[in-house]
Design a protein around this motif. Structure first.
Motif, mmCIF file in Angstrom:
data_model
loop_
_atom_site.group_PDB
_atom_site.id
_atom_site.type_symbol
_atom_site.label_atom_id
_atom_site.label_comp_id
_atom_site.label_asym_id
_atom_site.label_seq_id
_atom_site.Cartn_x
_atom_site.Cartn_y
_atom_site.Cartn_z
ATOM 1 N N TYR A 177 0.918 -1.224 -0.039
ATOM 2 C CA TYR A 177 0.108 -0.037 0.050
ATOM 3 C C TYR A 177 0.886 1.331 0.047
ATOM 4 C CZ TYR A 177 -3.419 3.470 1.703
ATOM 5 O OH TYR A 177 -3.924 4.713 1.813
ATOM 6 N N LEU A 178 0.615 2.257 -0.687
ATOM 7 C CA LEU A 178 1.045 3.431 -0.829
ATOM 8 C C LEU A 178 0.382 4.642 -0.136
ATOM 9 C CD1 LEU A 178 3.835 4.701 -1.941
ATOM 10 C CD2 LEU A 178 2.467 5.256 -4.094
ATOM 11 N N VAL A 179 0.787 5.357 0.680
ATOM 12 C CA VAL A 179 0.176 6.207 1.646
ATOM 13 C C VAL A 179 -0.419 7.288 0.635
ATOM 14 C CG1 VAL A 179 1.279 5.638 3.731
ATOM 15 C CG2 VAL A 179 2.203 7.517 2.267
ATOM 16 N N LEU A 180 -1.197 7.894 1.074
ATOM 17 C CA LEU A 180 -2.047 9.045 0.059
ATOM 18 C C LEU A 180 -1.016 10.382 -0.193
ATOM 19 C CD1 LEU A 180 -5.818 9.209 1.665
ATOM 20 C CD2 LEU A 180 -4.895 7.973 -0.495
ATOM 21 N N ALA A 181 -0.252 10.583 0.883
ATOM 22 C CA ALA A 181 0.786 11.633 0.582
ATOM 23 C C ALA A 181 1.703 11.261 -0.599
ATOM 24 C CB ALA A 181 1.425 12.168 2.073
ATOM 25 N N ARG A 182 2.144 10.135 -0.426
ATOM 26 C CA ARG A 182 3.002 9.912 -1.743
ATOM 27 C C ARG A 182 2.252 9.642 -2.908
ATOM 28 N NH1 ARG A 182 7.061 5.282 0.294
ATOM 29 N NH2 ARG A 182 7.941 5.788 -1.875
ATOM 30 N N LYS A 183 1.304 8.950 -2.889
ATOM 31 C CA LYS A 183 0.326 8.543 -3.982
ATOM 32 C C LYS A 183 0.069 9.658 -4.687
ATOM 33 C CE LYS A 183 -3.303 5.499 -5.517
ATOM 34 N NZ LYS A 183 -4.527 4.533 -5.047
ATOM 35 N N TYR A 184 -0.277 10.637 -3.806
ATOM 36 C CA TYR A 184 -0.970 11.767 -4.772
ATOM 37 C C TYR A 184 -0.030 13.244 -4.578
ATOM 38 C CZ TYR A 184 -5.574 9.124 -5.115
ATOM 39 O OH TYR A 184 -6.221 8.528 -5.544
ATOM 40 N N ARG A 185 1.190 12.694 -4.695
ATOM 41 C CA ARG A 185 2.360 13.905 -4.857
ATOM 42 C C ARG A 185 2.212 14.514 -6.075
ATOM 43 N NH1 ARG A 185 7.472 15.118 -2.252
ATOM 44 N NH2 ARG A 185 7.499 13.306 -1.191
ATOM 45 N N PRO A 186 1.949 16.039 -6.130
ATOM 46 C CA PRO A 186 2.069 16.399 -7.526
ATOM 47 C C PRO A 186 3.360 16.096 -8.524
ATOM 48 C CG PRO A 186 1.418 18.026 -5.858
ATOM 49 C CD PRO A 186 1.947 16.928 -5.332
ATOM 50 N N ARG A 187 2.812 15.846 -9.639
ATOM 51 C CA ARG A 187 4.082 15.437 -10.488
ATOM 52 C C ARG A 187 4.390 16.883 -11.422
ATOM 53 N NH1 ARG A 187 4.752 11.676 -7.339
ATOM 54 N NH2 ARG A 187 4.030 9.484 -8.117
ATOM 55 N N THR A 188 3.359 17.707 -11.761
ATOM 56 C CA THR A 188 3.675 18.760 -12.492
ATOM 57 C C THR A 188 3.287 20.021 -11.716
ATOM 58 O OG1 THR A 188 1.314 18.675 -13.650
ATOM 59 C CG2 THR A 188 3.165 17.654 -14.560
ATOM 60 N N PHE A 189 3.633 21.045 -12.268
ATOM 61 C CA PHE A 189 3.420 22.394 -11.604
ATOM 62 C C PHE A 189 1.817 22.710 -11.737
ATOM 63 C CE2 PHE A 189 7.740 23.967 -12.807
ATOM 64 C CZ PHE A 189 8.195 23.982 -11.639
ATOM 65 N N GLU A 190 1.130 22.176 -12.413
ATOM 66 C CA GLU A 190 -0.345 22.281 -12.720
ATOM 67 C C GLU A 190 -1.201 21.598 -11.607
ATOM 68 O OE1 GLU A 190 1.579 21.536 -15.129
ATOM 69 O OE2 GLU A 190 1.239 22.921 -16.638
ATOM 70 N N GLN A 191 -0.537 20.477 -11.099
ATOM 71 C CA GLN A 191 -1.091 19.876 -9.943
ATOM 72 C C GLN A 191 -0.687 20.427 -8.702
ATOM 73 O OE1 GLN A 191 0.427 15.668 -10.429
ATOM 74 N NE2 GLN A 191 -0.780 15.453 -12.479
ATOM 75 N N MET A 192 0.275 21.402 -8.476
ATOM 76 C CA MET A 192 0.300 22.065 -7.258
ATOM 77 C C MET A 192 -0.829 22.702 -6.745
ATOM 78 S SD MET A 192 3.690 21.535 -6.089
ATOM 79 C CE MET A 192 3.665 22.965 -4.946
ATOM 80 N N VAL A 193 -1.051 22.702 -5.355
ATOM 81 C CA VAL A 193 -2.115 23.386 -4.851
ATOM 82 C C VAL A 193 -1.864 24.248 -3.711
ATOM 83 C CG1 VAL A 193 -4.411 22.956 -3.156
ATOM 84 C CG2 VAL A 193 -3.496 21.155 -5.010
ATOM 85 N N GLY A 194 -2.441 25.427 -3.895
ATOM 86 C CA GLY A 194 -2.030 26.604 -3.073
ATOM 87 C C GLY A 194 -0.744 27.290 -2.853
ATOM 88 N N GLN A 195 0.010 27.024 -3.997
ATOM 89 C CA GLN A 195 1.129 27.701 -4.103
ATOM 90 C C GLN A 195 1.561 28.319 -5.553
ATOM 91 O OE1 GLN A 195 3.017 27.965 -1.507
ATOM 92 N NE2 GLN A 195 2.144 26.363 -0.435
ATOM 93 N N ALA A 196 0.233 29.237 -5.892
ATOM 94 C CA ALA A 196 0.267 29.763 -7.249
ATOM 95 C C ALA A 196 1.315 30.748 -7.439
ATOM 96 C CB ALA A 196 -1.168 30.452 -7.527
ATOM 97 N N HIS A 197 1.830 31.396 -6.264
ATOM 98 C CA HIS A 197 2.928 32.570 -6.576
ATOM 99 C C HIS A 197 4.055 31.777 -6.930
ATOM 100 C CE1 HIS A 197 2.928 31.195 -2.395
ATOM 101 N NE2 HIS A 197 4.451 31.811 -2.268
#
Length: 612
Positions: free
Chosen positions: A3-23
């Protein structure tokens, strides 16, 4: 497969997937698109906000070869080329992550920098990522300064830290710094909804709100707590289960506490606290939750449209915002924050919680209309007392006549006093020096010794020993019949507790210019000098208080301009007159006059006279 924990499984792979750090995403994307690449980057921020993730995406952007193997530096890495897949898997030979917490010495840094002279093996750039860089020793920092300032063109440094204050200024000046901010609870909640939808797990909105608040701005913490909640609830995220897992305080308790405070109901306040103790709820969590609710109430009181209709507690929050005055909300919020700091100082945390709630009840202004003892009238007795700069005598002595007595000497005590008895003092004035040798023990000046004729000459009194001059008389207030009527009305409102805080100040500082009782409701025209007092909420509350005292509806017209006859000015004039009368009573007292004539250094301590 494990099993892969959610924090690693859903780590962003691109800038578009980044959340909350638009600046940060925008700045890096533009730099990559325009090929304006810095040689060293410093990412700062609390844990779990994306520092390492941004570093890996940046490394992929610099080394991406594209799906066809012909790509270049890009802000949108393909994710399918060999370089992108190796960086995601943590096996890209030209991307090195060093944990400075466990490799903080100069030897480890020197070994890393020794490899910098060699060009990349398979990639376009070498990327050295040093995590928790503030943990490096001073020697390690010094060893990397030269390479950090002028690295080879194929080498990029990425530094990450949770404590940038500990990074030397010489390192900060060589880096392009980006601060990754903690994420808002709403941002975390929306991301959790997307993750759970992808996982096919049902979740109650209340459970997600609890997880989003408990994460405290860290997306990694939010996903880790979600993993724990899924295991706790056997695959279902229910609000009750998540609250029990987190040990969070139900907002229903907080709502009841605030309702009891708004009503001034002490027994109900203690009953709710005892119930929370029996349930084993955290006192710190209770004050934290209360501070959060009060913050929401303050926002709704200033901006009513700020509430969200999809919040199930919206109706309760609206009712509490209407029941609690804005100034009381601010006061309760401050006490809640201070109470959290005091919990660790008390032997019993629930005792400290109870004291914080009782402090809220004690310091909160009285509820309008509630019974309270009548306050003292504005006019007070002209009797006066004054503080003394030395302790009072052990036993009272009879007043001495105003006739000057012969000056005392060291060998003979003053007339009317036995040897060893301290010089007399009165409660109305200080007749001895605050520091130094008392005047009755000083050497007697030659000018004070008896002359040949036996008549002791009196020297001119020094100005420093003269009694304090009476203050200048206050500017007289030109009273008017309307001023008398408004003064009486304000006093009644104060006695009945109908005006408090800012509204009370508005009533005291306002001058009644006109009253039109020919219309219904009657119109009162008031004027104040300070524009900050003429707010619409304060005017409305004062209008309601006036209507209650008069027993009929009235309308207050409030304007800003100069004032003359106000209750505050009348009180200031009355206070000045009482002060003058008190000082005159002390300075003309026969006993005080006698003492000041007997002792050359005797004086009335300035500011010590206070009218009763």
């Amino acid at each position: 497969m494990s099993y892969l924990v959610l924090a690693r499984k859903y780590r962003p792979r691109t800038f578009e997937q980044m959340v909350g750090q638009a600046h940060v995403v925008q700045a890096l994307s533009n730099a990559l698109t325009q090929q304006r690449l810095h040689h060293a980057y410093l990412f700062t921020g609390t844990r779990g906000v994306g520092k390492t993730t941004v570093s890996r995406i940046l490394a992929k952007s610099l080394n991406c070869m594209g799906p066809d193997g012909q790509g270049g530096v890009t802000a949108k890495p393909c994710g399918v080329c060999q370089a992108c897949r190796d960086i995601d898997a943590g096996r890209f030979v030209d991307y090195v992550e060093l944990d400075a917490a466990s490799n903080r010495g100069v030897d480890e840094i020197s070994q890393l920098l020794d490899q910098a002279v060699y060009k990349p093996v398979v990639g376009r750039f070498k990327v050295y990522m040093i995590d928790e860089v503030h943990m490096l020793s001073n020697h390690a920092f010094n060893a990397m300064l030269k390479t950090l300032e002028e690295p080879p063109e194929y080498l990029k440094f990425v530094l990450a830290t949770t404590d940038p204050q500990k990074v030397p200024p010489t390192v900060l000046s060589r880096c392009l710094q980006f601060n990754l901010r903690p994420m808002a609870p709403q941002t975390v909640l929306e991301h959790l909804q997307q993750v759970l939808a992808a996982e096919g797990i049902e979740a109650e909105p209340g459970a997600l709100r609890l997880l989003a608040r408990a994460a405290r701005g860290s997306m990694r913490d939010a996903l880790s707590l979600t993993d724990q909640a899924i295991a706790y609830g056997s695959g279902i995220l229910a609000e009750a289960g998540v609250r029990q897992m987190l040990g969070a305080v139900d907002r229903g308790h907080v709502y009841r506490l605030i309702e009891a405070l708004a009503a001034g109901d002490g027994p109900a306040l203690l009953a709710i606290t005892d119930g929370m103790r029996l349930q084993g709820l955290s006192p710190s969590g209770a004050l934290e939750e209360m501070a959060g609710v009060l913050q929401e109430l303050a926002v709704r009181q200033v901006v009513p449209q700020a509430g969200t209709t999809d919040d199930p507690d919206d109706a309760t929050l609206q009712a509490l915002a209407a029941a609690l005055p804005p100034e009381d909300t601010q006061l309760l919020y401050s006490i809640a924050l201070q109470g959290r700091h005091e919990l660790g100082l008390a032997a019993d945390e629930y005792g400290a919680l109870t004291m914080a709630l009782l402090r809220m009840l004690a310091f909160r202004p009285a509820v309008p209309g509630a019974a309270r003892p009548a306050s003292a009238p504005l006019q007070r007795s002209p009797a006066a007392t004054a503080r003394t700069s030395v302790p009072p005598r052990a036993a009272p002595l009879a007043p001495k006549p105003a006739v000057p007595a012969p000056p005392p000497t060291r060998s003979a005590p003053p007339q009317g006093r036995a040897p060893g008895v301290a010089a007399p003092r009165v409660a109305a004035a200080a007749v001895a020096q605050a520091h130094g040798t008392p005047p009755w023990e000083e050497e007697v000046p030659a000018a004070l010794h008896p002359s040949e004729e036996g008549t002791p000459p009196r020297p001119e009194r020094d100005e420093t020993c003269a009694p304090a001059a009476a203050p200048a008389a206050a500017t007289p207030v030109a009273t008017t019949p309307l001023g008398d009527r408004w003064q009486s009305l304000v006093q009644q409102m104060i006695d009945r507790g109908l005006v408090t805080a800012l509204v009370r100040e508005l009533a005291l500082q306002a001058q009644c210019l006109a009253v039109d009782e020919s219309v219904q409701p009657a119109r009162w025209q008031l004027q104040v000098e300070r524009e900050t007092l003429a707010s619409a909420p304060a005017r409305s509350r004062l209008q309601a208080a006036v209507s209650e005292v008069l027993g009929q509806a009235v309308v207050l017209d409030l304007s800003v301009g100069p004032t003359e006859d106000t209750p505050a000015r009348r009180e200031a004039q009355a206070k000045a007159m009482r002060q003058q009368a008190a000082e005159a009573a002390i300075l003309n007292d026969p006993y005080v006059v006698s003492l000041m004539q007997e002792f050359s250094t005797a004086r009335v301590v300035p500011g010590s006279i206070r009218p009763l």
